[in-house]
Motif scaffolding. Structure first.
Motif, PDB file in Angstrom:
ATOM      1  N   UNK A 183      -6.432  -3.311 -13.363  1.00 21.26           N
ATOM      2  CA  UNK A 183      -6.074  -3.384 -14.777  1.00 21.26           C
ATOM      3  C   UNK A 183      -4.763  -4.111 -14.907  1.00 21.26           C
ATOM      4  N   UNK A 184      -4.624  -4.878 -15.937  1.00 25.62           N
ATOM      5  CA  UNK A 184      -3.383  -5.635 -16.113  1.00 25.62           C
ATOM      6  C   UNK A 184      -2.281  -4.707 -16.560  1.00 25.62           C
ATOM      7  N   UNK A 201       1.189  -3.376 -18.544  1.00 28.42           N
ATOM      8  CA  UNK A 201       1.345  -3.172 -19.976  1.00 28.42           C
ATOM      9  C   UNK A 201       2.023  -4.343 -20.652  1.00 28.42           C
ATOM     10  N   UNK A 253      -2.198  -8.377 -28.108  1.00 31.93           N
ATOM     11  CA  UNK A 253      -3.641  -8.340 -28.318  1.00 31.93           C
ATOM     12  C   UNK A 253      -4.386  -9.258 -27.383  1.00 31.93           C
ATOM     13  N   UNK A 310      -5.077  -8.777 -24.172  1.00 34.49           N
ATOM     14  CA  UNK A 310      -5.907  -8.132 -23.160  1.00 34.49           C
ATOM     15  C   UNK A 310      -7.199  -7.600 -23.747  1.00 34.49           C
ATOM     16  N   UNK A 311      -8.245  -7.567 -22.949  1.00 28.58           N
ATOM     17  CA  UNK A 311      -9.488  -6.963 -23.440  1.00 28.58           C
ATOM     18  C   UNK A 311      -9.562  -5.536 -22.954  1.00 28.58           C
ATOM     19  N   UNK A 312     -10.256  -4.704 -23.671  1.00 35.57           N
ATOM     20  CA  UNK A 312     -10.256  -3.290 -23.347  1.00 35.57           C
ATOM     21  C   UNK A 312     -10.932  -2.987 -22.023  1.00 35.57           C
ATOM     22  N   UNK A 313     -12.060  -3.545 -21.787  1.00 39.94           N
ATOM     23  CA  UNK A 313     -12.763  -3.203 -20.556  1.00 39.94           C
ATOM     24  C   UNK A 313     -12.786  -4.395 -19.635  1.00 39.94           C
ATOM     25  N   UNK A 314     -11.794  -4.435 -18.783  1.00 41.90           N
ATOM     26  CA  UNK A 314     -11.726  -5.538 -17.843  1.00 41.90           C
ATOM     27  C   UNK A 314     -12.899  -5.449 -16.886  1.00 41.90           C
ATOM     28  N   UNK A 363      -8.448   4.642 -20.866  1.00 46.04           N
ATOM     29  CA  UNK A 363      -9.893   4.431 -20.982  1.00 46.04           C
ATOM     30  C   UNK A 363     -10.551   4.869 -19.680  1.00 46.04           C
ATOM     31  N   UNK A 401       0.833  -1.206   0.000  1.00 45.85           N
ATOM     32  CA  UNK A 401       0.000   0.000   0.000  1.00 45.85           C
ATOM     33  C   UNK A 401       0.864   1.251   0.000  1.00 45.85           C
ATOM     34  N   UNK A 414      -4.879  -3.258  -2.740  1.00 42.27           N
ATOM     35  CA  UNK A 414      -4.027  -4.308  -2.189  1.00 42.27           C
ATOM     36  C   UNK A 414      -4.331  -4.565  -0.718  1.00 42.27           C
ATOM     37  N   UNK A 472     -13.011  -6.806 -14.006  1.00 37.10           N
ATOM     38  CA  UNK A 472     -12.499  -6.627 -12.646  1.00 37.10           C
ATOM     39  C   UNK A 472     -11.980  -5.218 -12.487  1.00 37.10           C
ATOM     40  N   UNK A 473     -11.875  -4.815 -11.267  1.00 37.20           N
ATOM     41  CA  UNK A 473     -11.459  -3.434 -11.026  1.00 37.20           C
ATOM     42  C   UNK A 473     -10.021  -3.172 -11.393  1.00 37.20           C
TER      43      UNK A 473
END
Lengths: 396, 239
Positions: free
Chosen positions: A384-385, A387, A373, A375-379, B199, A290, B165, A381-382
């Protein structure tokens, strides 16, 4: 309803004349910023010319390799070569001893032929001008002396924005034995307040706000909002702060996470209003997740260094010149002061190489493009993966 | 509103439907969440610009609590848009007292035109040395100002990547619950791009419509940040 809105002046920085284009250690950057060199020309180029004055650079260390020391050494040496005051804090008992290990600028004859030829030519031309005044009837000895003087003039004229440093040659003592270099050991400090005080008093000599009355006349009442004082004292140069391994476990104050955060935040705001740059390295794996993220958010410029695994056959196949690479430098955030447009770098991962085992060089990695390609644009889950598709977070 | 072209963010926030209302954001609380990779401060800048340049209602007042950057930074980005700004740093009580003082100093009819902008909430936590209870109380008080009685609007910027986290991100959840509009800014999953900077997802919790059911509106689109403006577009639809 039309209200008269008068705006008497806006904020602007009153940099002293010494930092105009004549001074080689500072150059103009975009959006009204001024840049200083990090001591590594490749890094300067990647960051868009240099580090903007007023920014806080944070380096996330890798516990397996001391590559952050390379960055720190070059940063400090660059400042000392330009005679910029330096405050250095480290968890060792004798931080001053570290200054003896700083690299020296490489001499002209060792210089690789980078794009300095034009400037060298100018230096040579000026030196020749002086040489012709030495006199016709000189003996050989005098001729030798003349040659030495000639070389000295060439060296002296080569005050550059950014130097190449030779890691094998230590810096001359006279660069760091002056009053302008201050060292502090963070090992035995009971809390962070002492370090904060030293930083504040160090930075007070570089403060630069000009006086503004930001008054708004609005619907019948006037509000005098912000008043700051003019500082007419001309500062000869910029200040540099280098803090090594903040929050290292051997320091007593490393457990006080909120105090550390508060210190970084106040340092960031003080540096921002000063003609100075600060660099902090910290062991990111030893700070809780954190707080690590909170620290990262505070940085104007965020980089991380990573050791390269030995004998990694996969990496050896993937990268050219694998044997020469000692580690990776990842640039997570480029300083964006006075602008909201983010900087999109061509590559955020650079390889750290030591050329001839003396010169620090950062290079883009040479490799075929990775297929991104997946990854999907709108995950949904909260989170984000990242880069990259590799767990080692390499981004080509 | 005015003749300026509406963009996707305006629609998502419902700004285009508030022509009749005095209050620019309709007395809503907007929470913007971003992360280290993609900063959401551009949304703040755009909102402030919108509020201060709305020609239909020139009495908009923005109370800007700026902890993250000095005013010169915002000054340069907002390019001389005039506004009223202030910031207190000593104690959350004192800060809230300052806010109510500003609110009360406005004429009665104009109180709904006040928008409180906070950049950013995590730094209030640092100033409070981590006592998230105090910070939450402060934010709830600010949120109370958006009730019908006062009708102010509230815009907050926070970073959600350090709460995620934690085991129980109570602080974040409470803020998300209290907010009427939630704007999440993220980088693209596929990495960096010069044409598309990221986005965003906007969740607008409208009040009950006449039939009594909630009208939650969710919009997803991408954005590209330029020096003085931001382009919003659906994926693949960028001209």
């Amino acid at each position: 309803m039309a209200a008269t809105k008068t705006r008497t002046s806006s904020f602007s920085r009153n940099l002293p004349a010494a930092s105009s284009a004549q001074s080689p250690e500072i150059k103009c950057g975009p959006n009204g910023t001024f840049l200083v060199s990090s001591g590594i020309p490749d890094l300067d180029k990647t960051l868009g010319g240099g580090i903007p004055l007023g920014s806080l650079v944070m380096v996330m260390e890798d516990s397996e390799a001391p590559h952050h020391m390379l960055l720190l050494r070059n940063f400090m040496s660059q400042g000392l070569v330009h005679k910029q005051p330096l405050l250095y804090a480290s968890p060792s008992k004798d931080p001053r001893g570290f200054l003896g290990t700083l690299p020296s600028p490489s001499s002209p004859k060792d210089d690789k032929s980078r794009s300095h030829d034009a400037e060298q030519e100018k230096g040579l031309r000026i030196a020749w001008q002086y040489k012709k005044y030495f006199g016709e009837n000189q003996s050989n000895l005098d001729g030798q002396r003349g040659m030495i003087l000639f070389r000295f003039i060439v060296l002296y004229n080569k005050q550059e924005f950014s130097n190449e440093f030779d890691l094998r040659r230590p810096l001359d003592r006279h660069f760091y034995t002056g009053q302008h270099v201050d060292c502090i050991s963070t090992k035995d400090l009971p809390n962070i307040a002492a370090l904060q005080e030293r930083c504040t008093s160090f930075l007070s000599q570089f403060s630069r706000y000009i006086c503004t009355f930001f008054a708004i006349d609005f619907v019948g009442f006037t509000n005098l909002l912000i008043v700051t004082f003019r500082n007419d004292a001309t500062v000869a140069c910029t200040g540099r702060i280098a803090i090594q391994s903040l929050c290292a476990p051997q320091c007593e104050s490393s457990n006080m996470e909120w105090e550390m955060l508060s210190f970084i935040r106040s340092l960031k705001s003080t540096v921002r209003s000063a003609i100075a740059v600060a660099i902090i390295t910290f062991p990111s794996s030893l700070v809780s997740a954190t707080f690590c993220k909170r620290w990262q958010h505070l940085a104007d410029c965020l980089v991380s260094v990573k050791a390269i695994p030995d004998e990694d056959k996969e990496l050896a196949k993937l990268l050219t010149g694998y044997q020469d690479i000692v580690g990776f430098l990842n640039i997570h955030r480029v300083p964006r002061i006075n602008t909201q447009v983010p900087a999109v770098l061509e590559a955020t991962t650079l390889s750290i190489k030591l050329q001839k085992r003396r010169y620090l060089v950062l290079e883009c990695l040479n490799q075929a493009p990775v297929d991104g390609s997946s990854g999907s644009s709108y995950g949904t889950s909260g989170s984000c993966s990242g880069a990259s598709s590799k767990s080692g977070s390499l981004d080509f | 509103m005015d003749s300026r072209a509406r963009n996707l963010l305006d629609e998502a926030l419902g700004l285009d439907q508030l022509t009749q209302s005095k209050s620019p954001l309709g007395g809503k609380a907007v929470l913007i969440e971003d992360c280290v990779e993609t900063s959401g401060s551009f949304v703040l800048h755009q909102l402030i610009k919108r509020l201060l340049t709305a020609t239909s209602n020139s009495s908009n007042v923005v109370l800007f609590l700026a902890f993250a950057n000095p005013f010169s930074h915002y000054d340069r980005i907002l390019l001389g848009e005039e506004g009223k700004a202030g910031g207190g740093r000593s104690g959350l009580f004192a800060l809230f007292a300052n806010i109510t003082k500003v609110l009360n100093s406005l004429p009665e009819g104009n109180r709904k035109c006040l928008t409180i902008v906070i950049d950013d909430v995590s730094l209030i936590e640092v100033a409070a040395h981590g006592s998230s209870d105090h910070v939450l109380d402060f934010l709830h008080y600010c949120h109370a100002l958006t009730s019908n009685h006062h009708g102010c609007s509230l815009v907050m910027l926070n970073h959600d990547d350090f709460y995620s986290s934690m085991d129980r991100p109570v602080f974040l959840k409470q803020m998300e619950y209290a907010a009427d509009v939630l704007v999440k800014v993220k980088p693209l999953a596929t990495g960096l791009a010069a044409d598309v900077h990221g986005q965003m997802t906007v969740l607008n919790r409208d009040q009950c419509n006449r039939r009594g059911s909630l009208n939650n509106r969710m919009s997803n689109f991408q954005f590209r940040i330029k020096e003085n403006s931001v382009e919003y577009f659906y994926p693949g639809a960028r001209t």
